[in-house]
Each structure stands twice: as C-alpha cells, then as structure tokens.
Design an enzyme around this catalytic site. Structure first.
Site, PDB file in Angstrom:
ATOM      1  N   ILE A  12      -7.864 -37.700 -17.850  1.00  0.00           N
ATOM      2  CA  ILE A  12      -9.028 -38.517 -17.489  1.00  0.00           C
ATOM      3  C   ILE A  12      -9.455 -39.376 -18.680  1.00  0.00           C
ATOM      4  O   ILE A  12      -9.792 -40.553 -18.527  1.00  0.00           O
ATOM      5  CB  ILE A  12     -10.193 -37.621 -17.007  1.00  0.00           C
ATOM      6  CG1 ILE A  12      -9.756 -36.826 -15.768  1.00  0.00           C
ATOM      7  CG2 ILE A  12     -11.427 -38.459 -16.677  1.00  0.00           C
ATOM      8  CD1 ILE A  12     -10.707 -35.703 -15.376  1.00  0.00           C
ATOM      9  N   ASP A  33      -9.494 -36.855 -30.689  1.00  0.00           N
ATOM     10  CA  ASP A  33      -8.627 -35.970 -29.905  1.00  0.00           C
ATOM     11  C   ASP A  33      -7.782 -35.136 -30.858  1.00  0.00           C
ATOM     12  O   ASP A  33      -7.254 -35.647 -31.849  1.00  0.00           O
ATOM     13  CB  ASP A  33      -7.728 -36.805 -28.977  1.00  0.00           C
ATOM     14  CG  ASP A  33      -7.167 -35.969 -27.849  1.00  0.00           C
ATOM     15  OD1 ASP A  33      -7.453 -36.267 -26.680  1.00  0.00           O
ATOM     16  OD2 ASP A  33      -6.409 -34.998 -28.135  1.00  0.00           O
ATOM     17  N   THR A 125     -17.590 -30.246 -14.412  1.00  0.00           N
ATOM     18  CA  THR A 125     -16.741 -29.997 -13.247  1.00  0.00           C
ATOM     19  C   THR A 125     -17.518 -29.291 -12.135  1.00  0.00           C
ATOM     20  O   THR A 125     -18.454 -28.522 -12.415  1.00  0.00           O
ATOM     21  CB  THR A 125     -15.543 -29.121 -13.671  1.00  0.00           C
ATOM     22  OG1 THR A 125     -14.884 -28.632 -12.503  1.00  0.00           O
ATOM     23  CG2 THR A 125     -15.976 -27.912 -14.501  1.00  0.00           C
ATOM     24  N   ASP A 126     -17.091 -29.511 -10.901  1.00  0.00           N
ATOM     25  CA  ASP A 126     -17.710 -28.795  -9.780  1.00  0.00           C
ATOM     26  C   ASP A 126     -17.408 -27.293  -9.840  1.00  0.00           C
ATOM     27  O   ASP A 126     -18.079 -26.492  -9.173  1.00  0.00           O
ATOM     28  CB  ASP A 126     -17.247 -29.382  -8.436  1.00  0.00           C
ATOM     29  CG  ASP A 126     -15.745 -29.311  -8.201  1.00  0.00           C
ATOM     30  OD1 ASP A 126     -15.002 -28.849  -9.089  1.00  0.00           O
ATOM     31  OD2 ASP A 126     -15.302 -29.726  -7.108  1.00  0.00           O
ATOM     32  N   GLU A 127     -16.410 -26.897 -10.651  1.00  0.00           N
ATOM     33  CA  GLU A 127     -16.053 -25.472 -10.703  1.00  0.00           C
ATOM     34  C   GLU A 127     -17.173 -24.609 -11.264  1.00  0.00           C
ATOM     35  O   GLU A 127     -17.164 -23.388 -11.071  1.00  0.00           O
ATOM     36  CB  GLU A 127     -14.770 -25.266 -11.525  1.00  0.00           C
ATOM     37  CG  GLU A 127     -13.578 -25.931 -10.879  1.00  0.00           C
ATOM     38  CD  GLU A 127     -12.240 -25.348 -11.322  1.00  0.00           C
ATOM     39  OE1 GLU A 127     -12.216 -24.296 -11.971  1.00  0.00           O
ATOM     40  OE2 GLU A 127     -11.222 -25.980 -10.990  1.00  0.00           O
ATOM     41  N   TYR A 150     -12.204 -20.537 -17.568  1.00  0.00           N
ATOM     42  CA  TYR A 150     -12.371 -21.991 -17.750  1.00  0.00           C
ATOM     43  C   TYR A 150     -13.734 -22.444 -17.258  1.00  0.00           C
ATOM     44  O   TYR A 150     -14.502 -23.095 -17.987  1.00  0.00           O
ATOM     45  CB  TYR A 150     -11.259 -22.762 -17.012  1.00  0.00           C
ATOM     46  CG  TYR A 150     -11.619 -24.219 -16.758  1.00  0.00           C
ATOM     47  CD1 TYR A 150     -11.698 -25.133 -17.810  1.00  0.00           C
ATOM     48  CD2 TYR A 150     -11.910 -24.677 -15.458  1.00  0.00           C
ATOM     49  CE1 TYR A 150     -12.052 -26.461 -17.583  1.00  0.00           C
ATOM     50  CE2 TYR A 150     -12.263 -25.998 -15.226  1.00  0.00           C
ATOM     51  CZ  TYR A 150     -12.333 -26.887 -16.294  1.00  0.00           C
ATOM     52  OH  TYR A 150     -12.691 -28.191 -16.069  1.00  0.00           O
ATOM     53  N   LYS A 154     -17.121 -24.015 -19.211  1.00  0.00           N
ATOM     54  CA  LYS A 154     -17.736 -25.320 -18.901  1.00  0.00           C
ATOM     55  C   LYS A 154     -19.217 -25.118 -18.537  1.00  0.00           C
ATOM     56  O   LYS A 154     -20.064 -25.936 -18.908  1.00  0.00           O
ATOM     57  CB  LYS A 154     -16.993 -26.008 -17.751  1.00  0.00           C
ATOM     58  CG  LYS A 154     -15.574 -26.473 -18.083  1.00  0.00           C
ATOM     59  CD  LYS A 154     -15.508 -27.582 -19.118  1.00  0.00           C
ATOM     60  CE  LYS A 154     -16.014 -28.911 -18.605  1.00  0.00           C
ATOM     61  NZ  LYS A 154     -15.774 -30.003 -19.598  1.00  0.00           N
ATOM     62  N   ASN A 180      -9.450 -34.311  -9.688  1.00  0.00           N
ATOM     63  CA  ASN A 180      -8.914 -35.659  -9.904  1.00  0.00           C
ATOM     64  C   ASN A 180      -7.406 -35.705  -9.682  1.00  0.00           C
ATOM     65  O   ASN A 180      -6.702 -34.707  -9.916  1.00  0.00           O
ATOM     66  CB  ASN A 180      -9.132 -36.088 -11.359  1.00  0.00           C
ATOM     67  CG  ASN A 180     -10.567 -36.476 -11.683  1.00  0.00           C
ATOM     68  OD1 ASN A 180     -10.795 -37.424 -12.409  1.00  0.00           O
ATOM     69  ND2 ASN A 180     -11.547 -35.755 -11.153  1.00  0.00           N
ATOM     70  N   LYS A 189      -0.901 -29.202 -13.294  1.00  0.00           N
ATOM     71  CA  LYS A 189      -1.883 -29.224 -12.208  1.00  0.00           C
ATOM     72  C   LYS A 189      -1.161 -29.504 -10.897  1.00  0.00           C
ATOM     73  O   LYS A 189      -0.086 -30.124 -10.901  1.00  0.00           O
ATOM     74  CB  LYS A 189      -2.948 -30.297 -12.463  1.00  0.00           C
ATOM     75  CG  LYS A 189      -3.594 -30.239 -13.849  1.00  0.00           C
ATOM     76  CD  LYS A 189      -4.593 -29.117 -13.981  1.00  0.00           C
ATOM     77  CE  LYS A 189      -5.056 -28.885 -15.402  1.00  0.00           C
ATOM     78  NZ  LYS A 189      -5.840 -29.954 -15.989  1.00  0.00           N
ATOM     79  N   ASN A 249      -4.633 -26.794   0.287  1.00  0.00           N
ATOM     80  CA  ASN A 249      -3.467 -27.023  -0.583  1.00  0.00           C
ATOM     81  C   ASN A 249      -2.206 -27.227   0.250  1.00  0.00           C
ATOM     82  O   ASN A 249      -1.320 -28.016  -0.119  1.00  0.00           O
ATOM     83  CB  ASN A 249      -3.286 -25.843  -1.531  1.00  0.00           C
ATOM     84  CG  ASN A 249      -4.426 -25.739  -2.522  1.00  0.00           C
ATOM     85  OD1 ASN A 249      -5.111 -26.732  -2.802  1.00  0.00           O
ATOM     86  ND2 ASN A 249      -4.653 -24.549  -3.053  1.00  0.00           N
ATOM     87  N   ASP A 272      -1.057 -15.062  -5.540  1.00  0.00           N
ATOM     88  CA  ASP A 272      -2.278 -15.858  -5.655  1.00  0.00           C
ATOM     89  C   ASP A 272      -2.808 -15.851  -7.084  1.00  0.00           C
ATOM     90  O   ASP A 272      -2.553 -14.910  -7.854  1.00  0.00           O
ATOM     91  CB  ASP A 272      -3.345 -15.295  -4.701  1.00  0.00           C
ATOM     92  CG  ASP A 272      -4.319 -16.367  -4.238  1.00  0.00           C
ATOM     93  OD1 ASP A 272      -4.266 -17.500  -4.754  1.00  0.00           O
ATOM     94  OD2 ASP A 272      -5.139 -16.063  -3.346  1.00  0.00           O
ATOM     95  N   ARG A 273      -3.561 -16.894  -7.417  1.00  0.00           N
ATOM     96  CA  ARG A 273      -4.271 -16.961  -8.704  1.00  0.00           C
ATOM     97  C   ARG A 273      -5.388 -15.899  -8.691  1.00  0.00           C
ATOM     98  O   ARG A 273      -6.172 -15.849  -7.730  1.00  0.00           O
ATOM     99  CB  ARG A 273      -4.877 -18.361  -8.835  1.00  0.00           C
ATOM    100  CG  ARG A 273      -5.840 -18.550  -9.975  1.00  0.00           C
ATOM    101  CD  ARG A 273      -6.477 -19.947  -9.936  1.00  0.00           C
ATOM    102  NE  ARG A 273      -5.587 -20.977 -10.422  1.00  0.00           N
ATOM    103  CZ  ARG A 273      -5.877 -22.287 -10.396  1.00  0.00           C
ATOM    104  NH1 ARG A 273      -7.011 -22.720  -9.910  1.00  0.00           N
ATOM    105  NH2 ARG A 273      -5.012 -23.171 -10.869  1.00  0.00           N
ATOM    106  N   GLY A 275      -8.840 -14.275  -8.822  1.00  0.00           N
ATOM    107  CA  GLY A 275     -10.191 -14.855  -8.732  1.00  0.00           C
ATOM    108  C   GLY A 275     -10.225 -16.252  -8.140  1.00  0.00           C
ATOM    109  O   GLY A 275     -11.206 -16.982  -8.325  1.00  0.00           O
TER     110      GLY A 275
END
Ligand code: NAD
Ligand code: DAU
Length: 345
Positions: A12, A33, A125-127, A150, A154, A180, A189, A249, A272-273, A275
């Site tokens: 991004i 960076d 993030t919306d997470e 993660y 955040k 995104n 991703k 997905n 599965d991931r 959580g």
C-alpha cells in the site's frame, strides 16, 4: 509541504507514495522504510531521480534514528503505514509485530509530538474489530476485539494514537480499511499468492471450508481514502474505508481460477488458520458523507487488471519467491514446496 510516509516500500505504501506525488503537486515525500522481507525499493524504481521523493532506510522503532530524521526534515504530516502486516506470520511469531506495530507507533508519536506535526494519520485495519456474524457491518463505534497477534498489535497502536490525541491534543486521525488488492502486493496474501501459484500451474491452498468472507477494495481506492482523511478528516476521528465487496474466499478463488483458465482441481483444501476470523464487512458511510470519498474501482475489472499485472511482471514475483519466501512457504503450507504441489488437468 514535507510529508513522511512510513512503510512506503510495501504494497500500500508504494501505491500511496505514487498516488500522493501525482495528486498533490506541492508534496515532497520522505519514505522511511526498514526494507524488511516485505519492503522492496524497486516498487518505486520509476521515481529514481525525482527530487520530490527520498527513501531513508531506518527502523520506525529506533528512537534515535526517528528523532534524527524529524530534526533534520521539518515534516508537516506523517502517514504511518510501516507494519508487520501478515496474520499467518504473527501466528508463527508475534515478536516483530509488537516491536514494529506497537513500539514503532509509540516512537513515531513521540517524535511527532516533539516536533509539532500538523497531521498524523494512522493507517489501520478493520481486523481490529474482530469477526462478524452472517449479518451486520463494522462501524467506527464497533468495540475493538482483535483476534490475532497481528490485529491485537494494530489495535494497541490505534489506542496509543487515540491516547496521544486525548492527552496531548495531537492532531491524529485513524483509517481502518478492509482487504486491499492490486499491484505490488507481496505474494503471501491470498490474491497475489493464488495468482502466482495459478500462473505456475500449481494448486492454491484454501484454508478450512473456504467460506470466510472478506470485503475487497482496490489499493487505489484505499490510497484515495487515506489522502481524503489526511486532507479533510477531523482530528481525533476514526474513518472506516471499505469496498462494499463481500466475497467468500471460495467464490474469489473460483474467479481467479477462471481468469487463469484452470479448473477447480487447482484447489487444495488445507488446515484452517488458527483463530480465523469468519467475516469482515465495512460500513464506510462516514467517510463518504464527511469527505466525499467513495470506492470507485469495479471489483471484476480491478481483479482482471491485477491478474494481468502479475502475469506481466514475472521477474518481480520470482525475485520474491526465492530465498526467505521458500522457507516461509514450506513452514506455512506443510512442507509442500511449489514444485511438488503441481497438478495436471
Ligand atoms: P506490507 O507488508 O506490504 O508493507 C509493510 C512495509 O513496512 C514494508 O515496506 C516494510 O519494509 C515496512 N516495515 C516493516 N517493519 C518496519 C520497521 N520496523 N520500520 C520501518 N519500516 C518497516 O504491508 P501493506 O499490506 O502495504 O500494509 C501497509 C499498512 O496498511 C499496514 O499498517 C497494515 O496494517 C495496513 N493495512 C493493510 C491492509 C491490506 O489489506 N494489506 C488493509 C488495511 C490496513
Ligand atoms: O482486513 C484487512 C487485512 O487484510 C489487513 O489488515 C492485513 O494486513 C491483510 O494481510 C489482510 O488480512 P487477511 O488475513 O484477511 O488477508 P490474507 O490475504 O492473509 O487472507 C485473506 C483470506 O484468505 C483469509 O480468510 C484467509 C484466507 N487464506 C489466506 C491465505 C494466505 C487462505 O484461504 N489461504 C491462504 O493461503
């Protein structure tokens, strides 16, 4: 006008640096960076020689380096994107997530406070809101309930940003965006990973039943939203940004398989991931009403262009898929390396 963008060599960030220089003629951008595995200076190779752009390699959590940079440059604004950004990596080891996402944000806030920055935009993030059931949307007042290391890091950073506004009156703003997609996204991703696997004739690893839902937004729309918040948002406020484009997905995977001209045999269901959040969906009406921003890119057009971008840049993808990436892939996907997951159709 001097603007500090952190994490400008990531997905991004590199799109944002380019977007800002194009849409804000008075802007001079300094890109701080660290060039971690996810940072790639060549993402901005086209800006070489541009006197309005400068890359400084430094760690956002390095207090001395950050203060030194602020002392020398007299920034007006900070757009803070630098982060460890991949949920799966945070499950393997949360240490760099705490250092970069939490300590890095604190260090940056302290420097911004000391040097009197006029706008500080935290790109979040919306997470941080956690997971939704089958209905409803995240609004800016949805309680924070992060699930992964993660998203917890955040959320911690967002709380610090809010606290610096509340306690010190700092002119901070927070954006919270959904998933995104677009050019220059690191192929760990879902979308770039699946495209690059499909282009190599390999299977794509779908977690669990594949029915988790994400709300997709083109990176160009996200960049426009960050700039709108930076220009016109009210200090102390949070603005949700999203694409109004919910997909399971599995549905998304089928679209990618169709673009690649493959069959459903290209899907490999994997564990599965841990959580794994079930559903994200954003209510972005506050940003639309207050800032006049709205997501514009049609998903099927944006996805096709993204697919074509990866197909047209095999050297960019291959340079990443070597080295550190191979050991990550092996650890994440059960030792099945790229070569031995191919199928004939
Ligand atoms: P990315 O992983 O592609 O890029 C992160 C960048 O930060 C890289 O250039 C990396 O080198 C740099 N970086 C990492 N640690 C650093 C440190 N200690 N000091 C300085 N630089 C460091 O991430 P992205 O997907 O471009 O995400 C950028 C930001 O947007 C993140 O804050 C993320 O939480 C947020 N966000 C991402 C999405 C998404 O869908 N990708 C959605 C909403 C919000
Ligand atoms: O919602 C915003 C967030 O979107 C950002 O804050 C994060 O930085 C960004 O990485 C992204 O997080 P997700 O975890 O949603 O993205 P990811 O691409 O890792 O996964 C998207 C969905 O696809 C998720 O439900 C997990 C699933 N998935 C992912 C991978 C990598 C798979 O099924 N297989 C995979 O191999």
């Amino acid at each position: 006008m001097r603007i500090l963008i952190t994490g400008g060599c990531g997905f991004i960030g590199s799109n944002l640096v380019r977007y800002l220089l194009h849409h804000e003629p008075a802007a001079h951008v300094v890109n701080l960076d660290l060039l971690t595995y996810a940072g790639n200076a060549s993402n901005l190779a086209d800006l070489a020689g541009d006197s309005r752009y400068e890359l400084v390699r430094a760690d956002v959590a390095d207090r001395d380096a950050v203060r030194e940079l602020f002392r020398g440059r007299k920034f007006d604004s900070v757009l803070h994107l630098a982060a460890e950004s991949h949920v799966d990596r945070s499950i393997h080891d949360s240490t760099p997530f705490i250092r970069t996402n939490v300590v890095g944000t604190q260090v940056l806030l302290d420097a911004a406070k000391e040097f009197g920055i006029r706008r500080f935009v935290q790109v979040s993030t919306d997470e941080v809101y956690g997971s939704l059931g089958p209905s409803g949307l995240f609004t800016e007042t949805t309680p924070l309930c992060p699930s992964s290391p993660y998203s917890a890091s955040k959320a911690a950073a967002d709380l610090l940003v809010g606290a610096y506004h509340h306690t010190f009156g700092m002119p901070t703003l927070i954006t919270r965006c959904s998933n995104n997609y677009g050019p220059y996204q690191f192929p760990e991703k879902l979308i770039p990973l699946f495209i690059s696997n499909l282009l190599r004739g390999e299977q794509v690893p779908v977690y669990g039943d594949g029915l988790n839902v994400r709300d997709w937004i083109h990176v160009e729309d996200h960049c426009a939203g960050i700039v709108a918040v930076w220009r016109s948002g009210r200090p102390g406020e949070v603005y949700n940004l999203g694409g109004r484009c919910e997909k399971t997905n599995l549905a998304l995977t089928h679209e990618l398989i169709a673009l690649a001209g493959r069959t459903f045999a290209a899907i490999r269901y994997v564990a599965d991931r841990p959580g794994h959040d079930r559903r994200y969906a954003i209510d972005c009406s506050k940003a639309e009403q207050e800032l006049g921003w709205t997501p514009k890119v049609d998903f099927s057009v944006g996805l096709r262009e993204t697919f074509d971008w990866y197909r047209a840049h095999p050297a960019w993808v291959e340079s990443i898929r070597n080295g550190e990436y191979r050991s990550y892939y092996e650890r994440q996907y059960g030792g099945k390396t790229a070569a031995n997951t191919s199928v004939s159709e």
